[in-house]
Design an enzyme around this catalytic site. Structure first.
Site, mmCIF file in Angstrom:
data_model
loop_
_atom_site.group_PDB
_atom_site.id
_atom_site.type_symbol
_atom_site.label_atom_id
_atom_site.label_comp_id
_atom_site.label_asym_id
_atom_site.label_seq_id
_atom_site.Cartn_x
_atom_site.Cartn_y
_atom_site.Cartn_z
ATOM 1 N N HIS B 125 19.597 -22.171 9.262
ATOM 2 C CA HIS B 125 20.149 -21.487 8.087
ATOM 3 C C HIS B 125 19.033 -21.068 7.132
ATOM 4 O O HIS B 125 18.041 -21.796 6.966
ATOM 5 C CB HIS B 125 21.100 -22.422 7.341
ATOM 6 C CG HIS B 125 22.449 -22.518 7.979
ATOM 7 N ND1 HIS B 125 23.189 -21.410 8.319
ATOM 8 C CD2 HIS B 125 23.213 -23.597 8.315
ATOM 9 C CE1 HIS B 125 24.338 -21.802 8.843
ATOM 10 N NE2 HIS B 125 24.372 -23.120 8.858
ATOM 11 N N CYS B 184 19.248 -15.968 9.160
ATOM 12 C CA CYS B 184 19.993 -14.799 8.673
ATOM 13 C C CYS B 184 19.154 -13.951 7.732
ATOM 14 O O CYS B 184 18.269 -14.454 7.037
ATOM 15 C CB CYS B 184 21.257 -15.261 7.956
ATOM 16 S SG CYS B 184 22.425 -15.978 9.088
#
Lengths: 273, 205
Positions: B125, B184
């Protein structure tokens, strides 16, 4: 001939009592909405679902650009409880229950708007699409955690509604049949010794079934949907099975009492003669 | 006394007769419903898992065949991923579901393991405490993967931003050991980002 009729009727009576026992136990436990709701409460299932939701929301939030702490804003324990109860109620009463995710969507919209305002960001079409996908995913997370598998409640609803529609009438018919066969047997045998046989046989069959199922299936190992659901399901099945064990013991004890009584009555009758 | 004797006799005879009835009924149930019972048992057993603690065999690397012996179980931590230059040091798990990624770095089950000589695809993440600072890495920085069967150093040689659908940009091959670590993109995106920031690193040691 008399002996054959007596044996046949005893055999039928054993089956009738067995079937009635199964139906009565099921009706008062797994087919009873209040019983299931009580088990859910006792298992603290609502808290476990809230915890699972926390984890699932967190997994999604971490990739969303929102703060991890915002997860707590989305957890509404009262709503979780109402939704689970509503779902159980819809299964047992064959009604529709719609899980509303509007409040989650509103909270997410509000938070996203706040974050975007604080950054002074302008939304592009791509960014809007990505936000919509995220909100949809979060709504699905909530619904999936409550429903577990989409459509599963419809399958259960169909089964439970059909069973509940006929179970009462079947039980009444069985009880009437039991009384009829018991009276017939009492008239044929002129004693109540057959009752002892019927109760003992039922105790043995139930006990055998209990041992057989426990031998072949480890109820505690059942894994269905989520771990918390599996634990609750295993405990409900274990309790359901234990009721049979208690009933088997009860039948055995009553069987002894009836046998002793029939022995005493038989002795009195023969001493009168 | 006589009544008691008769009662005892009645109880015993009832028990014996009841046992005979039980055997007959159980046999009858077995003959009529035997198949259905077996199917039901098998069905229940398919949704059952053995909860007894399994002995987990140690993961080892077979250097001759470039293959792991005893792969780690899906969802378990089997190492750590370290990038000293940007202060990243996280547990490395086998699997890359969202729930695994919330615990650390996830290793895609469709890719090779460190030491096997192929593409290793890992994700994390872009949240603080995870690999938020991956963007700060430069070519030449070292990514270290520590496992119980060995330590592997990879040198970053490239990085790029790709669309989440551009799977050809993270190819799985067995010719060369390459670590592809992604997160991301963009960093401040809200929602479900559709782009990924990938760093590519060659095995150096």
């Amino acid at each position: 001939m008399k002996k054959f009729i007596s044996m046949l009727f005893t055999f039928i009576l054993i089956l009738l009592v067995l079937l009635t026992t199964i139906l009565l136990i099921s009706k008062s436990t797994i087919l009873n909405e209040s019983y299931i709701l009580k088990q859910i409460e006792e298992e603290a299932y609502y808290d476990k679902v809230a915890e699972n939701l926390r984890e699932s929301f967190k997994s999604n939030i971490l990739q969303s650009g929102l703060e991890e702490e915002f997860v707590e804003e989305l957890i509404d324990e009262e709503k979780i409880k109402n939704d689970i109860n509503g779902l159980v109620n819809s299964i047992y009463n064959n009604t529709d229950y719609n899980i509303e995710t509007e409040s989650i969507v509103e909270k997410l919209d509000g938070e996203i708007e706040r974050v975007l305002d604080s950054r002074g960001s302008v939304l592009t079409d791509d960014a809007q699409e990505s936000i919509d996908r995220f909100i949809k995913a979060m709504s699905n997370v909530y619904v999936n955690e409550i429903v577990l598998i989409e459509g599963s409640q419809d399958v259960l609803k169909n089964i439970v509604s059909v069973i509940n529609e006929y179970i009462n009438i079947v039980i009444i018919i069985l009880i009437v049949a039991i009384v009829v066969f018991a009276v017939l047997l009492a008239l044929v045998n002129r004693n109540i010794k057959f009752l002892g046989k019927v109760l003992f046989a039922n105790a043995f069959i139930i006990f055998f079934g209990y041992i057989f199922i426990n031998w072949n299936i480890n109820v505690n190992n059942i894994l269905m949907f989520t771990e918390s659901f599996s634990t609750m399901l295993s405990n409900i099945i274990s309790k359901y099975m234990n009721v049979y064990l208690y009933v088997a013991i009860l039948y055995f004890v009553i069987g002894i009492v009836v046998s002793i009584l029939s022995g005493i009555l038989g002795e009195r009758k023969s001493s009168k003669h | 006394m006589k009544a008691m004797k008769k009662s005892f006799k009645a109880t015993i005879s009832n028990l014996i007769v009841a046992l005979i009835y039980t055997v007959v009924i159980v046999l009858l149930i077995y003959v009529i419903f035997g198949n259905q019972i077996s199917v039901a048992m098998a069905l229940v057993n398919t949704i059952s898992i053995d909860k007894t603690q399994k002995v987990v065999e140690e993961t080892k690397l077979d250097l001759n065949n470039m293959k792991l012996i005893n792969y780690p179980e899906y969802g378990t931590q089997y190492g750590r991923l370290i990038i000293e230059s940007v202060d990243i040091d996280l547990p490395l798990y086998f699997g890359d579901t969202l729930s695994i990624l919330s615990k650390g770095i996830g290793h895609s089950s469709g890719s090779y393991f460190p030491g096997e000589g192929g593409s290793i695809l890992c994700a994390g993440h872009n949240y603080r405490g995870y690999i938020y600072d991956l963007y700060e890495t430069k070519n030449g920085d070292i990514i270290t993967i520590e496992t119980n069967y060995g330590t592997f150093n990879y040198e970053i040689y490239d990085s790029q931003i790709i669309k989440e659908t551009e799977l050809d940009k993270v190819p799985i091959q067995k010719e060369k050991e390459i670590l592809m670590l992604y997160t991301c993109y963009p960093l401040d995106a809200i929602g479900h980002p559709t782009e990924r920031f990938v760093v590519y690193a060659n095995l150096v040691e």
